[in-house]
Design a protein around this motif. Structure first.
Motif, PDB file in Angstrom:
ATOM      1  N   LEU A  91      45.558  31.498  31.336  1.00  0.00           N
ATOM      2  CA  LEU A  91      45.587  32.678  32.207  1.00  0.00           C
ATOM      3  C   LEU A  91      44.258  33.439  32.201  1.00  0.00           C
ATOM      4  O   LEU A  91      44.150  34.500  32.804  1.00  0.00           O
ATOM      5  N   GLY A  92      43.298  32.933  31.466  1.00  0.00           N
ATOM      6  CA  GLY A  92      41.966  33.530  31.499  1.00  0.00           C
ATOM      7  C   GLY A  92      41.583  34.292  30.247  1.00  0.00           C
ATOM      8  O   GLY A  92      40.502  34.890  30.195  1.00  0.00           O
ATOM      9  N   HIS A  93      42.427  34.290  29.237  1.00  0.00           N
ATOM     10  CA  HIS A  93      42.060  35.019  28.016  1.00  0.00           C
ATOM     11  C   HIS A  93      41.084  34.190  27.186  1.00  0.00           C
ATOM     12  O   HIS A  93      41.261  32.979  27.025  1.00  0.00           O
ATOM     13  N   VAL A  97      39.074  36.124  21.476  1.00  0.00           N
ATOM     14  CA  VAL A  97      39.808  37.363  21.184  1.00  0.00           C
ATOM     15  C   VAL A  97      41.011  37.133  20.266  1.00  0.00           C
ATOM     16  O   VAL A  97      41.386  35.989  19.989  1.00  0.00           O
ATOM     17  N   LYS A 138      44.051  47.531  23.731  1.00  0.00           N
ATOM     18  CA  LYS A 138      43.903  46.541  24.796  1.00  0.00           C
ATOM     19  C   LYS A 138      45.208  45.766  24.992  1.00  0.00           C
ATOM     20  O   LYS A 138      45.590  45.448  26.101  1.00  0.00           O
ATOM     21  N   GLU A 141      47.550  47.712  27.004  1.00  0.00           N
ATOM     22  CA  GLU A 141      47.076  47.818  28.392  1.00  0.00           C
ATOM     23  C   GLU A 141      47.487  46.555  29.155  1.00  0.00           C
ATOM     24  O   GLU A 141      47.876  46.617  30.321  1.00  0.00           O
ATOM     25  N   ILE A 142      47.397  45.436  28.464  1.00  0.00           N
ATOM     26  CA  ILE A 142      47.789  44.163  29.101  1.00  0.00           C
ATOM     27  C   ILE A 142      49.306  44.147  29.332  1.00  0.00           C
ATOM     28  O   ILE A 142      49.777  43.825  30.427  1.00  0.00           O
ATOM     29  N   LYS A 144      51.279  46.615  29.582  1.00  0.00           N
ATOM     30  CA  LYS A 144      51.615  47.661  30.565  1.00  0.00           C
ATOM     31  C   LYS A 144      51.652  47.067  31.978  1.00  0.00           C
ATOM     32  O   LYS A 144      52.440  47.480  32.819  1.00  0.00           O
ATOM     33  N   GLU A 145      50.796  46.096  32.231  1.00  0.00           N
ATOM     34  CA  GLU A 145      50.752  45.493  33.565  1.00  0.00           C
ATOM     35  C   GLU A 145      51.883  44.494  33.768  1.00  0.00           C
ATOM     36  O   GLU A 145      52.184  44.121  34.897  1.00  0.00           O
TER      37      GLU A 145
ATOM     38  N   SER B 308      36.029  52.585  31.021  1.00  0.00           N
ATOM     39  CA  SER B 308      35.295  51.630  30.203  1.00  0.00           C
ATOM     40  C   SER B 308      36.322  50.906  29.347  1.00  0.00           C
ATOM     41  O   SER B 308      37.410  51.433  29.091  1.00  0.00           O
ATOM     42  N   PRO B 309      36.002  49.706  28.906  1.00  0.00           N
ATOM     43  CA  PRO B 309      36.975  48.988  28.073  1.00  0.00           C
ATOM     44  C   PRO B 309      37.332  49.720  26.773  1.00  0.00           C
ATOM     45  O   PRO B 309      38.308  49.378  26.125  1.00  0.00           O
ATOM     46  N   ILE B 313      43.093  53.913  29.492  1.00  0.00           N
ATOM     47  CA  ILE B 313      43.385  54.349  30.852  1.00  0.00           C
ATOM     48  C   ILE B 313      44.911  54.378  30.980  1.00  0.00           C
ATOM     49  O   ILE B 313      45.557  53.333  31.069  1.00  0.00           O
ATOM     50  N   GLY B 315      46.939  55.906  33.296  1.00  0.00           N
ATOM     51  CA  GLY B 315      47.538  55.689  34.610  1.00  0.00           C
ATOM     52  C   GLY B 315      46.721  54.720  35.435  1.00  0.00           C
ATOM     53  O   GLY B 315      45.639  54.307  35.041  1.00  0.00           O
ATOM     54  N   GLY B 316      47.249  54.351  36.566  1.00  0.00           N
ATOM     55  CA  GLY B 316      46.505  53.491  37.483  1.00  0.00           C
ATOM     56  C   GLY B 316      46.447  52.056  37.013  1.00  0.00           C
ATOM     57  O   GLY B 316      47.035  51.687  36.003  1.00  0.00           O
ATOM     58  N   GLU B 317      45.694  51.295  37.763  1.00  0.00           N
ATOM     59  CA  GLU B 317      45.633  49.873  37.486  1.00  0.00           C
ATOM     60  C   GLU B 317      44.270  49.542  36.888  1.00  0.00           C
ATOM     61  O   GLU B 317      43.231  49.906  37.451  1.00  0.00           O
ATOM     62  N   LYS B 318      44.299  48.862  35.763  1.00  0.00           N
ATOM     63  CA  LYS B 318      43.053  48.463  35.117  1.00  0.00           C
ATOM     64  C   LYS B 318      42.300  47.528  36.056  1.00  0.00           C
ATOM     65  O   LYS B 318      42.874  46.567  36.559  1.00  0.00           O
ATOM     66  N   ASP B 343      35.797  41.983  21.746  1.00  0.00           N
ATOM     67  CA  ASP B 343      37.219  42.132  22.069  1.00  0.00           C
ATOM     68  C   ASP B 343      37.473  43.053  23.274  1.00  0.00           C
ATOM     69  O   ASP B 343      38.194  42.672  24.183  1.00  0.00           O
ATOM     70  N   PRO B 344      36.895  44.272  23.277  1.00  0.00           N
ATOM     71  CA  PRO B 344      37.229  45.173  24.393  1.00  0.00           C
ATOM     72  C   PRO B 344      36.868  44.586  25.753  1.00  0.00           C
ATOM     73  O   PRO B 344      37.673  44.630  26.686  1.00  0.00           O
ATOM     74  N   LEU B 346      36.261  41.406  26.590  1.00  0.00           N
ATOM     75  CA  LEU B 346      36.925  40.137  26.918  1.00  0.00           C
ATOM     76  C   LEU B 346      38.418  40.329  27.175  1.00  0.00           C
ATOM     77  O   LEU B 346      39.005  39.600  27.970  1.00  0.00           O
ATOM     78  N   LEU B 347      39.022  41.301  26.510  1.00  0.00           N
ATOM     79  CA  LEU B 347      40.444  41.551  26.775  1.00  0.00           C
ATOM     80  C   LEU B 347      40.646  42.255  28.117  1.00  0.00           C
ATOM     81  O   LEU B 347      41.697  42.122  28.741  1.00  0.00           O
ATOM     82  N   ASP B 348      39.647  42.992  28.549  1.00  0.00           N
ATOM     83  CA  ASP B 348      39.727  43.647  29.864  1.00  0.00           C
ATOM     84  C   ASP B 348      39.588  42.655  31.010  1.00  0.00           C
ATOM     85  O   ASP B 348      40.130  42.870  32.098  1.00  0.00           O
ATOM     86  N   PRO B 350      40.577  39.550  32.061  1.00  0.00           N
ATOM     87  CA  PRO B 350      41.646  38.976  32.886  1.00  0.00           C
ATOM     88  C   PRO B 350      42.350  40.022  33.746  1.00  0.00           C
ATOM     89  O   PRO B 350      42.758  39.731  34.867  1.00  0.00           O
ATOM     90  N   MET B 351      42.466  41.254  33.231  1.00  0.00           N
ATOM     91  CA  MET B 351      43.106  42.315  34.023  1.00  0.00           C
ATOM     92  C   MET B 351      42.243  42.654  35.238  1.00  0.00           C
ATOM     93  O   MET B 351      42.739  42.804  36.356  1.00  0.00           O
ATOM     94  N   LYS B 354      42.318  39.880  37.892  1.00  0.00           N
ATOM     95  CA  LYS B 354      43.527  39.901  38.715  1.00  0.00           C
ATOM     96  C   LYS B 354      43.349  40.865  39.908  1.00  0.00           C
ATOM     97  O   LYS B 354      43.698  40.548  41.038  1.00  0.00           O
TER      98      LYS B 354
END
Lengths: 435, 403
Positions: A91-93, A97, A138, A141-142, A144-145, B308-309, B313, B315-318, B343-344, B346-348, B350-351, B354
């Motif tokens: 899925l792109g991770h 990480v 993080k 946040e993931i 949450k989506e 920023s990662p 955040i 609310g809203g969509e990352k 980590d910050p 790279l984890l951001d 994929p979101m 999308k």
């Protein structure tokens, strides 16, 4: 003078299961079963994390905790993590990480089937208790989506100077009062009941007393427990879903009695392959264990008669052996202190102090670091920790590397080689001390 | 190739000054400043730091961004396993080889687990220097996170004073905020110009200027930016080329080597927005100058901080902020350029991907370390990416958004 030990003598004897082990297995299975039944029973849950979790508070609202870290480690122990991580990477991770995150996501994308083979419920609340690890932020946040549920966030300040200040406490308590409790009220449909919370905190403190007694039994020679591999099981109920419950109090009372009996009889720790009868090495271990090859990993130690007498991993959900107990007389403040006091929320100098103290207090032969590829919170700085502890204690350090739940990063031959070299180094030090 | 005379010569001179500062990991300019002023200089790690407060107390804030590709790592690697990002090891290397001796302390903002742990390592390794961990709230309510941040700023202020800095005074802070606001305006005007006419402001030059701003006092930095702006205006030689307009994201902490930025440009990309050296842009717009200045700093952190990662955040969509930046810059694609093991970022990713896909924004992604020396693969990748944008994007839309 240390007694010379025959290295060829077997260190492990016959397998036996103790009452506490069976009881814990039952407790955990029942919890997962109850979670699986949430959609039918109407019970609600909150996904949250182990370090600094607010189990008593959640339970005071009749919310059940779900811990994605625990699901990930359980997936690894069931041999599922490779597949789940592959799903997340597809899925792109990134391969760089945290593998807990990827394993959890992969599990979720594969139907969210928990360790008992039953589907876990979707979260009613994501309770982001942000203690000791930025990656948690993080992670949620993931999630949450992925889920349409509210998120409550508790940001816990870092103990950079080795102390919890009144300002830090006030900040956490303010968040509890103004953010977390209203979110719990809204999700559960119940009002905050401080008396109920106090009762639970009192139960926590009783269980915590017994846990500390169990962990400190390792000061005895031979140690009746293994405070790392065995310790993982000992901390299970109190760090996860059971703090503040009568079940936890009973479990820790039973465990303590068993351990005290083993101590009285001068018995070594119980392992999945039998009891360690000949304690040859006493170690302090820093860092989480590897979960994909947990049993093989443990056996490498047990076969050599290496017993872990203290570990930091067993403090990720709270450092109780320095005296902290949940205090029912100041419920929110004590929760704040608890969150801030978890091991990975401590500064590097505090971690060095703690490890040096363990080496001395538990009369260990040295410090072994298991450095985890995907956990910066633990791993960044461990080489310095090792050097500092060696310097302060004069006892040798060892260093091995593995991962939490990614089997690609567990090299059995490599770890075994390094462990054997480390044990030889300890032996040589002993020989020099004898002659 | 720069011509030796004329406006290009002036630009070349200014960029040359900036590049010299960038390459001087021994912080010669900071030594010179300290010798001249007799004041303190305190380093800080990326990403955010209240430079205004340091300035108000007479302290030079010095941005430490690792060693880049200028530094041979000898001792730093012995402190970190291979799976930790590069910036802490080169920073430690500079600490151990004496390059950072000129600094009276270091500030470690709450960026990630690695920087957090580095703060403790600094305490152990350099016990006689100030090592300050600046914890910042992830709660952005005035009465909760704001209170906490305000106290953290006062703690920092006291720690600086204990090391010999001037005590905090509201009037001084007000002046410093004004100076930094003016500086932010200069920075933003160059970013605006780059958005409009990226051929006039190559990112490799803008980047060097921002890096120079890490070691210069704000007054000198603002002047350098103004000089550069004037030289740009006088320049008539720079011509638009048919390059793809891209936003580069993910490098908010560890910085890519200069060669990598140049490679992106040479491969056919105009970088029209980025998050390099983010400390200059982590606050959107000016900080209020009329209020209690400490409150104004707090308020800016809470309400004007960029997505920023490392910022939660709620609310809203990352990723929607990235799309907004793409639109605002008239960009045609996104290049994810994150440091290995970050980590910050790279984890951001994929979101964000999308959301980009949903918005129909093309992207490409790679990782770097600050000391990478081989860019051929990246050049081929981004060159192909730029070509695909130029060949396959709707030509009518290609430049419409930019103007």
């Amino acid at each position: 003078m240390p007694t010379p030990i025959d290295p060829k003598a077997p260190a492990v004897s016959a397998v036996c299961k103790e009452d506490s082990q069976l009881r814990q297995k039952r407790m955990i299975a029942e919890h997962y079963h109850r979670l699986a039944g949430c959609p039918g029973s109407g019970e609600k849950n909150a996904y949250t994390f182990v370090p600094g979790n607010l189990t008593e508070l959640l339970r005071s609202f009749d919310l059940l905790p779900v811990l994605p870290e625990i699901n990930a480690l359980q997936s690894a122990m069931r041999g599922k993590s490779r597949e789940y991580i592959a799903v997340a990477e597809k899925l792109g991770h990134s391969e760089d990480v945290c593998t807990y995150v990827k394993c959890d996501l992969g599990m979720m994308k594969s139907g969210n089937v928990g360790p008992t083979g039953e589907r876990l419920p979707d979260p009613d609340l994501l309770l982001l208790s942000y203690t000791g690890c930025f990656t948690f932020m993080k992670w949620f946040e993931i999630l949450k989506e992925e889920y349409s549920c509210p998120v409550a966030m508790l940001h816990v300040p870092y103990q950079a100077d080795g102390v919890v200040t009144e300002e830090m406490r006030r900040y956490v308590v303010a968040q509890l009062k103004e953010k977390i409790i209203p979110a719990l009220e809204s999700v559960s449909g119940r009002r905050y009941d401080e008396d109920r919370l106090r009762e639970m905190l009192a139960l926590s403190a009783r269980a915590e007393d017994d846990l500390v007694a169990v962990l400190e039994s390792a000061k005895h020679r031979p140690s009746p427990i293994d405070a790392y591999f065995g310790g993982v099981y000992y901390i299970g109920p109190i760090f996860t879903a059971f703090r503040g419950t009568p079940e936890a109090v009973d479990y820790y009372r039973t465990l303590r009695e068993e351990v005290e009996e083993r101590k009285r009889l001068n018995l070594g720790p119980v392992t999945p392959d039998g009891a360690v009868d000949r304690e040859r090495f006493r170690l302090v271990v820093e860092g989480p264990p590897n979960w994909t090859s947990f049993r093989e990993f443990w056996k490498m130690f047990a076969d050599e008669g290496a017993v872990v007498v203290a570990s930091t991993y067993t403090k990720v959900g709270g450092v109780y052996d320095t005296g902290f107990r949940h205090d029912p007389s100041r419920p929110l403040e004590t929760l704040a202190d608890y969150c801030m006091g978890c091991y990975t929320n401590l500064s590097l100098p505090s971690r060095v102090d703690m490890l040096s103290r363990y080496v001395k207090d538990y009369d260990a032969d040295g410090l072994l670091v298991n450095s985890i590829k995907s956990c910066n919170s633990f791993s960044a700085g461990q080489l310095m920790i090792l050097r500092e502890v060696e310097k302060r204690t004069g006892r040798p350090g060892g260093f091995i590397e593995s991962d939490l739940v990614d089997p690609r990063y567990f090299s059995a031959a490599n770890i075994k080689n390094r462990l054997e070299s480390y044990f030889q180094m300890i032996e040589q030090k002993r020989m020099h001390a004898v002659h | 190739m720069r011509s030796p005379a004329g406006p290009e010569g002036e630009l070349g001179k200014i960029v040359g000054i900036a590049e010299k500062l960038y390459r001087d990991t021994a912080l010669g300019s900071v030594r010179e400043w300290k010798g001249r002023t007799g004041s303190l200089a305190v380093g800080f790690m990326p990403v955010y730091i209240p430079r205004e407060l340091l300035h108000a107390q007479g302290v030079l804030p010095v941005g430490i961004m690792g060693g880049g590709d200028n530094l041979e790592i000898i001792r730093g690697d012995a402190y970190y396993q291979s799976y930790i990002c590069h910036i802490p090891r080169s920073t430690l290397e500079m600490g151990l080889d004496g390059s950072l001796d000129v600094l009276d302390g270091m500030i470690f903002p709450a960026t990630c687990d690695v920087i957090r742990n580095l703060s403790g390592m600094w305490k152990l390794q350099f016990p006689h220097k100030l090592s300050f961990y600046l914890d910042v709230p992830q709660d952005f309510d005035r009465g909760i996170g704001g209170e906490f941040y305000g106290r953290a700023l006062m703690d920092l202020s006291r720690a600086l004073t204990a090391r010999g800095a001037r005590p905090y005074e509201a009037a001084s802070l007000r002046k410093s905020i004004a100076l930094y606001n003016a500086n932010r305006m200069q920075v933003e005007s160059l970013f605006d110009l780059r958005r409009r006419e990226p051929w006039k402001v190559p990112t490799s030059e803008l980047y060097l200027l921002l890096r120079a701003g890490q070691v210069l006092c704000v007054e000198d930095f603002t002047k350098l930016l103004a000089d550069y702006g004037e030289a740009l205006e006088a320049d008539t030689t720079r011509r638009m080329m048919d390059q793809a307009r891209v936003v580069v994201t993910g490098s908010f902490c560890e910085q890519p080597p200069l060669g990598l930025i140049r490679t992106l440009e040479r491969s056919g990309c105009y970088i029209v927005d980025d998050d390099f050296v983010q400390v200059h842009r982590w606050i959107r717009g000016p900080i209020r100058e009329t209020a209690d200045p400490l409150d104004a700093l707090v308020e800016a952190f809470l309400d004007q901080g960029v997505d920023s990662p490392i910022r939660f955040i709620a609310g809203g969509e990352k990723g929607s902020e990235l799309v907004r930046r793409v639109r605002c810059a008239g960009a045609e694609g996104v290049v994810f350029c994150a440091a290995s093991f970050c980590d910050p970022a790279l984890l951001d990713q994929p979101m964000a991907i999308k959301v980009l896909e949903k918005a129909g924004v093309p992207y490409t992604a790679f990782k770097f370390a600050e000391n990478n020396g081989q860019f051929q693969v990246i050049r081929e990748q981004t060159g192909t990416f730029a070509d695909s944008i130029k060949l396959w994007s709707d030509e009518g839309n290609r430049h419409a958004d930019a103007h």
